[in-house]
Design a protein around this motif. Structure first.
Motif, PDB file in Angstrom:
ATOM      1  N   ILE A   1       0.850  -1.186   0.000  1.00 11.43           N
ATOM      2  CA  ILE A   1       0.000   0.000   0.000  1.00 11.43           C
ATOM      3  C   ILE A   1       0.891   1.243   0.000  1.00 11.43           C
ATOM      4  CG2 ILE A   1      -1.837  -1.213   1.214  1.00 11.43           C
ATOM      5  CD1 ILE A   1      -1.017   0.253   3.763  1.00 11.43           C
ATOM      6  N   GLU A   2       0.292   2.394  -0.254  1.00 11.85           N
ATOM      7  CA  GLU A   2       1.045   3.642  -0.325  1.00 11.85           C
ATOM      8  C   GLU A   2       0.486   4.623   0.704  1.00 11.85           C
ATOM      9  OE1 GLU A   2       1.651   6.538  -3.990  1.00 11.85           O
ATOM     10  OE2 GLU A   2       2.587   4.590  -4.329  1.00 11.85           O
ATOM     11  N   ILE A   3       1.364   5.193   1.505  1.00 20.03           N
ATOM     12  CA  ILE A   3       0.965   6.143   2.544  1.00 20.03           C
ATOM     13  C   ILE A   3       1.338   7.550   2.106  1.00 20.03           C
ATOM     14  CG2 ILE A   3       1.281   6.819   4.954  1.00 20.03           C
ATOM     15  CD1 ILE A   3       2.023   3.873   5.519  1.00 20.03           C
ATOM     16  N   MET A   4       0.329   8.426   2.042  1.00 23.19           N
ATOM     17  CA  MET A   4       0.550   9.820   1.641  1.00 23.19           C
ATOM     18  C   MET A   4       0.982  10.648   2.837  1.00 23.19           C
ATOM     19  SD  MET A   4      -2.690  10.714  -0.789  1.00 23.19           S
ATOM     20  CE  MET A   4      -2.157  12.435  -0.852  1.00 23.19           C
ATOM     21  N   LYS A   5       2.006  11.470   2.637  1.00 26.64           N
ATOM     22  CA  LYS A   5       2.466  12.389   3.671  1.00 26.64           C
ATOM     23  C   LYS A   5       2.163  13.824   3.235  1.00 26.64           C
ATOM     24  CE  LYS A   5       5.089  11.037   6.598  1.00 26.64           C
ATOM     25  NZ  LYS A   5       4.847  10.578   7.983  1.00 26.64           N
ATOM     26  N   PRO A   6       1.826  14.697   4.172  1.00 24.29           N
ATOM     27  CA  PRO A   6       1.520  16.088   3.809  1.00 24.29           C
ATOM     28  C   PRO A   6       2.661  16.819   3.102  1.00 24.29           C
ATOM     29  CG  PRO A   6       0.758  15.610   6.034  1.00 24.29           C
ATOM     30  CD  PRO A   6       1.569  14.423   5.598  1.00 24.29           C
ATOM     31  N   ASP A   7       3.901  16.384   3.333  1.00 23.41           N
ATOM     32  CA  ASP A   7       5.043  17.079   2.731  1.00 23.41           C
ATOM     33  C   ASP A   7       5.283  16.699   1.266  1.00 23.41           C
ATOM     34  OD1 ASP A   7       6.121  14.538   2.868  1.00 23.41           O
ATOM     35  OD2 ASP A   7       7.634  15.018   4.379  1.00 23.41           O
ATOM     36  N   GLY A   8       4.431  15.855   0.699  1.00 24.24           N
ATOM     37  CA  GLY A   8       4.562  15.499  -0.715  1.00 24.24           C
ATOM     38  C   GLY A   8       5.096  14.116  -0.969  1.00 24.24           C
ATOM     39  N   ARG A   9       5.594  13.450   0.073  1.00 22.87           N
ATOM     40  CA  ARG A   9       6.128  12.099  -0.110  1.00 22.87           C
ATOM     41  C   ARG A   9       5.011  11.066  -0.104  1.00 22.87           C
ATOM     42  NH1 ARG A   9       9.645  10.834   4.593  1.00 22.87           N
ATOM     43  NH2 ARG A   9       8.260  12.298   5.667  1.00 22.87           N
ATOM     44  N   ASN A  10       5.172  10.027  -0.926  1.00 27.19           N
ATOM     45  CA  ASN A  10       4.325   8.845  -0.887  1.00 27.19           C
ATOM     46  C   ASN A  10       5.216   7.663  -0.513  1.00 27.19           C
ATOM     47  OD1 ASN A  10       2.164  10.357  -1.733  1.00 27.19           O
ATOM     48  ND2 ASN A  10       2.344   9.762  -3.867  1.00 27.19           N
ATOM     49  N   ILE A  11       4.912   7.027   0.594  1.00 24.37           N
ATOM     50  CA  ILE A  11       5.775   5.963   1.117  1.00 24.37           C
ATOM     51  C   ILE A  11       5.102   4.611   0.910  1.00 24.37           C
ATOM     52  CG2 ILE A  11       6.888   5.032   3.181  1.00 24.37           C
ATOM     53  CD1 ILE A  11       6.971   7.917   4.248  1.00 24.37           C
ATOM     54  N   GLU A  12       5.785   3.720   0.181  1.00 25.19           N
ATOM     55  CA  GLU A  12       5.258   2.375  -0.017  1.00 25.19           C
ATOM     56  C   GLU A  12       5.538   1.519   1.222  1.00 25.19           C
ATOM     57  OE1 GLU A  12       6.611   0.514  -3.565  1.00 25.19           O
ATOM     58  OE2 GLU A  12       5.286   1.702  -4.859  1.00 25.19           O
ATOM     59  N   ALA A  13       4.545   0.704   1.580  1.00 28.13           N
ATOM     60  CA  ALA A  13       4.712  -0.171   2.738  1.00 28.13           C
ATOM     61  C   ALA A  13       4.025  -1.501   2.456  1.00 28.13           C
ATOM     62  CB  ALA A  13       4.115   0.474   3.983  1.00 28.13           C
ATOM     63  N   GLU A  14       4.704  -2.596   2.812  1.00 26.84           N
ATOM     64  CA  GLU A  14       4.077  -3.909   2.668  1.00 26.84           C
ATOM     65  C   GLU A  14       3.291  -4.226   3.930  1.00 26.84           C
ATOM     66  OE1 GLU A  14       5.173  -8.642   2.033  1.00 26.84           O
ATOM     67  OE2 GLU A  14       6.773  -7.131   1.930  1.00 26.84           O
ATOM     68  N   VAL A  15       2.087  -4.745   3.765  1.00 22.03           N
ATOM     69  CA  VAL A  15       1.244  -5.121   4.902  1.00 22.03           C
ATOM     70  C   VAL A  15       1.725  -6.478   5.418  1.00 22.03           C
ATOM     71  CG1 VAL A  15      -1.097  -5.554   5.718  1.00 22.03           C
ATOM     72  CG2 VAL A  15      -0.699  -3.870   3.902  1.00 22.03           C
ATOM     73  N   LEU A  16       2.381  -6.469   6.578  1.00 22.75           N
ATOM     74  CA  LEU A  16       2.939  -7.693   7.139  1.00 22.75           C
ATOM     75  C   LEU A  16       1.974  -8.380   8.100  1.00 22.75           C
ATOM     76  CD1 LEU A  16       6.556  -6.416   7.908  1.00 22.75           C
ATOM     77  CD2 LEU A  16       5.754  -7.655   5.878  1.00 22.75           C
ATOM     78  N   ARG A  17       1.189  -7.587   8.828  1.00 17.33           N
ATOM     79  CA  ARG A  17       0.258  -8.144   9.810  1.00 17.33           C
ATOM     80  C   ARG A  17      -0.975  -7.256   9.879  1.00 17.33           C
ATOM     81  NH1 ARG A  17       3.288  -7.962  15.317  1.00 17.33           N
ATOM     82  NH2 ARG A  17       1.743  -9.483  16.002  1.00 17.33           N
ATOM     83  N   ILE A  18      -2.113  -7.834  10.212  1.00 17.97           N
ATOM     84  CA  ILE A  18      -3.321  -7.077  10.539  1.00 17.97           C
ATOM     85  C   ILE A  18      -3.827  -7.599  11.868  1.00 17.97           C
ATOM     86  CG2 ILE A  18      -5.694  -6.511   9.887  1.00 17.97           C
ATOM     87  CD1 ILE A  18      -4.920  -6.816   6.982  1.00 17.97           C
ATOM     88  N   LEU A  19      -3.921  -6.714  12.853  1.00 14.65           N
ATOM     89  CA  LEU A  19      -4.344  -7.096  14.195  1.00 14.65           C
ATOM     90  C   LEU A  19      -5.664  -6.412  14.534  1.00 14.65           C
ATOM     91  CD1 LEU A  19      -1.188  -7.545  14.148  1.00 14.65           C
ATOM     92  CD2 LEU A  19      -1.244  -7.124  16.600  1.00 14.65           C
ATOM     93  N   ASN A  20      -6.463  -7.066  15.389  1.00 13.31           N
ATOM     94  CA  ASN A  20      -7.695  -6.443  15.860  1.00 13.31           C
ATOM     95  C   ASN A  20      -7.416  -5.600  17.102  1.00 13.31           C
ATOM     96  OD1 ASN A  20      -7.454  -8.224  18.004  1.00 13.31           O
ATOM     97  ND2 ASN A  20      -9.138  -9.554  17.340  1.00 13.31           N
ATOM     98  N   GLU A  21      -8.466  -5.084  17.735  1.00 10.98           N
ATOM     99  CA  GLU A  21      -8.301  -4.203  18.896  1.00 10.98           C
ATOM    100  C   GLU A  21      -7.610  -4.905  20.065  1.00 10.98           C
ATOM    101  OE1 GLU A  21      -8.969  -1.069  19.316  1.00 10.98           O
ATOM    102  OE2 GLU A  21     -10.117  -0.549  17.534  1.00 10.98           O
ATOM    103  N   GLU A  22      -7.780  -6.216  20.143  1.00 11.56           N
ATOM    104  CA  GLU A  22      -7.164  -6.966  21.250  1.00 11.56           C
ATOM    105  C   GLU A  22      -5.746  -7.424  20.923  1.00 11.56           C
ATOM    106  OE1 GLU A  22     -10.450  -7.723  20.251  1.00 11.56           O
ATOM    107  OE2 GLU A  22     -11.028  -6.318  21.838  1.00 11.56           O
ATOM    108  N   GLY A  23      -5.240  -7.045  19.759  1.00  8.42           N
ATOM    109  CA  GLY A  23      -3.894  -7.426  19.386  1.00  8.42           C
ATOM    110  C   GLY A  23      -3.784  -8.784  18.735  1.00  8.42           C
ATOM    111  N   LYS A  24      -4.925  -9.405  18.396  1.00 12.65           N
ATOM    112  CA  LYS A  24      -4.896 -10.712  17.740  1.00 12.65           C
ATOM    113  C   LYS A  24      -4.814 -10.545  16.225  1.00 12.65           C
ATOM    114  CE  LYS A  24      -7.708 -13.073  21.252  1.00 12.65           C
ATOM    115  NZ  LYS A  24      -8.970 -13.827  21.485  1.00 12.65           N
ATOM    116  N   GLU A  25      -4.090 -11.464  15.599  1.00 16.02           N
ATOM    117  CA  GLU A  25      -4.040 -11.483  14.139  1.00 16.02           C
ATOM    118  C   GLU A  25      -5.454 -11.741  13.626  1.00 16.02           C
ATOM    119  OE1 GLU A  25      -1.224 -11.150  12.380  1.00 16.02           O
ATOM    120  OE2 GLU A  25       0.253 -11.267  13.987  1.00 16.02           O
ATOM    121  N   GLN A  26      -5.939 -10.843  12.774  1.00 16.23           N
ATOM    122  CA  GLN A  26      -7.323 -11.012  12.362  1.00 16.23           C
ATOM    123  C   GLN A  26      -7.600 -10.337  11.028  1.00 16.23           C
ATOM    124  OE1 GLN A  26     -10.116 -10.128  15.425  1.00 16.23           O
ATOM    125  NE2 GLN A  26     -11.883 -10.351  14.124  1.00 16.23           N
TER     126      GLN A  26
END
Length: 463
Positions: free
Chosen positions: A354-379
């Motif tokens: 995915i790509e994260i937009m920064k207000p200063d004009g940069r777009n930073i690519e990041a790979e999604v390694l984990r998705i956790l729920n509110e309790e910190g569990k992989e979900q």
């Protein structure tokens, strides 16, 4: 005279207002729950408006509130009550089209500046001078004015009367947005905030004596889009706008997503600042501006009336759809211990980039390694069912677990979301009404139970 123009950005919600402020707006314009021309937008409650104005002011950004309907008699009492509320909230200005509404604002909250909406058809300097004498501090120019007309206008009005001009976004096919098609076809009045955008529909020709027989007058197999304008884009003409003496450069789009607002605000902010710093820097960075603008949802682009009367090249005849290069995934909140808290607006999965937009004009690519729920569990969630109820699509999702033991330990609560159209794209949105959420959830549960019963009817032992 060269002025340093304000960058004025639209906001459909508190979330989008904050995005506009963070990504470079000098001012933001919003609508309350009544008397604006975007009744279908989310709009702001009184409390949200209060929070939005506080947030903007803390960041040195102004907030203008639209009240630009063409009022009928039965609107006027409500307008008075609304302005009493706004008097306490203290926005920086009201945007008004109707002379009667203007007089009420002048009476109820004279300390709040009054701007004249483009809906008032402001096409000449005599009109500007008229409104100045009535107490307006700014007038929004009609979209039908050329750059030369704007220069002449600036030369013939008081120095302290500001000019606001639309420079980017959708173009209404009707004169200064005063459309009658929506009211005629659907009973929803565009001049009272309920436009259904029939200019984006497809049309065919029917001969009077042959009803039901559609004559083959079309550009493609889907029909003809004879009222369908390209979007306005003036990113390549910041020097001319500044030279014309425009005080506020306005972006259209009070029904757009946070992604659209962030992209357009950031790009025009950089373009304006680059030009003021060094015109050569502005020219040098033009490819970047154009690339960024094309990253958000848009139709094809035109410069509108700025450099002459529009012709057939400013219309889109083969499609009413948007060009869409990116999908809006959500808003990044707190960052802690290598994790980003994201308020999700669209689906993405582990392993995706995915790509994260920064207000200063940069777009930073990041790979999604984990998705956790509110309790910190992989979900993650999987789509279980889709239903259409009363012309509204709903989605039922369940938590997905790779490990069956985790699924047993988890409550496995059903999540219900609704479909919401944004920039021509269907997105999943939360249901704020608790009663609606419970009602739809129960309907899903009943239907899913029936589905499982049907599946196992042949072998009761499998239940």
């Amino acid at each position: 005279m060269s002025r340093h123009p304000e960058l004025l950005i639209p906001a459909s919600s508190l979330e989008v207002l904050k995005t506009a402020v963070i990504f470079g707006a000098d001012a933001v314009y919003i609508g309350g729950e009544a008397f604006g021309l975007r009744a279908k937008a989310k709009n702001f409650s009184t409390e949200e408006m209060r929070k939005g104005i506080q947030f903007a002011h803390e960041h040195g950004v102004k907030v203008y509130v639209t009240a630009n309907i063409l009022a009928h008699n039965d609107d006027l009492a409500g307008v008075r009550e609304y302005f009493e509320e706004l008097k306490e909230i203290k926005p920086d200005a009201l945007i008004i089209a109707d002379p009667g509404v203007f007089e009420i604002a002048k009476e109820i909250c004279p300390e709040i500046e009054r701007h004249i909406s483009t809906q008032a058809n402001n096409t000449n300097y005599a009109t500007y001078n008229f409104w100045y004498k009535q107490g307006a501090s700014r007038v929004v120019s009609a979209r039908e004015l050329s750059m030369e007309e704007l220069k002449e206008l600036r030369a013939n009005i008081p120095e302290d009367l500001e000019i606001e001009t639309f420079i980017h976004g959708a173009m209404c096919i009707s004169y200064s947005g005063r459309c009658l098609l929506s009211n005629y076809f659907t009973g929803r009045d565009a001049n009272r905030g309920a436009c259904t955008h029939p200019c984006r529909w497809k049309y065919a020709v029917v001969e009077e004596k042959r009803p039901g027989e559609y004559l083959p007058v079309y550009e493609n197999e889907r029909g003809t889009y004879i009222f369908n304008s390209k979007d306005l884009c003036m990113i390549e003409h910041i020097p001319e706008l500044i030279d014309a003496g425009i005080d506020s450069l306005k972006i259209e789009g009070r029904m757009k997503t946070a992604l659209y607002v962030a992209t357009v605000a950031r790009t025009y902010r950089k373009a304006i600042d680059d030009y003021k710093k060094d015109p050569k820097l502005y020219e040098q960075n033009m490819p970047w501006y154009k690339e960024q603008i094309s990253n958000c949802t848009y139709r094809q682009f035109t410069t509108g009336f700025f450099f002459g009367k529009p012709d057939e090249t400013t219309q889109i005849y083969d499609s009413n759809t948007y060009n869409k290069e990116y999908t809006y995934l959500g808003i990044v909140g707190e960052i802690k211990d290598g994790l980003c808290r994201i308020e999700q607006r669209n689906k993405f999965s582990v392993g995706e980039t995915i790509e994260i937009m920064k207000p200063d004009g940069r777009n930073i690519e990041a790979e999604v390694l984990r998705i956790l729920n509110e309790e910190g569990k992989e979900q993650a969630f999987e789509l279980l069912d889709v239903m259409e109820i009363e012309d509204q699509r709903y989605f039922a999702l369940l938590p997905y677990f790779e490990d069956p033991e985790e699924a047993v330990e988890d409550d496995g609560d059903l999540v219900v979301l609704k479909a919401e159209m944004v920039d021509g794209e269907e997105m999943m949105a939360t249901i704020d009404d608790d009663e609606e959420y419970e009602r739809i959830g129960n309907m899903f549960l009943e239907r899913i139970s029936e589905m499982f019963e049907d599946e196992f009817d042949d072998d009761p032992d499998d239940k």
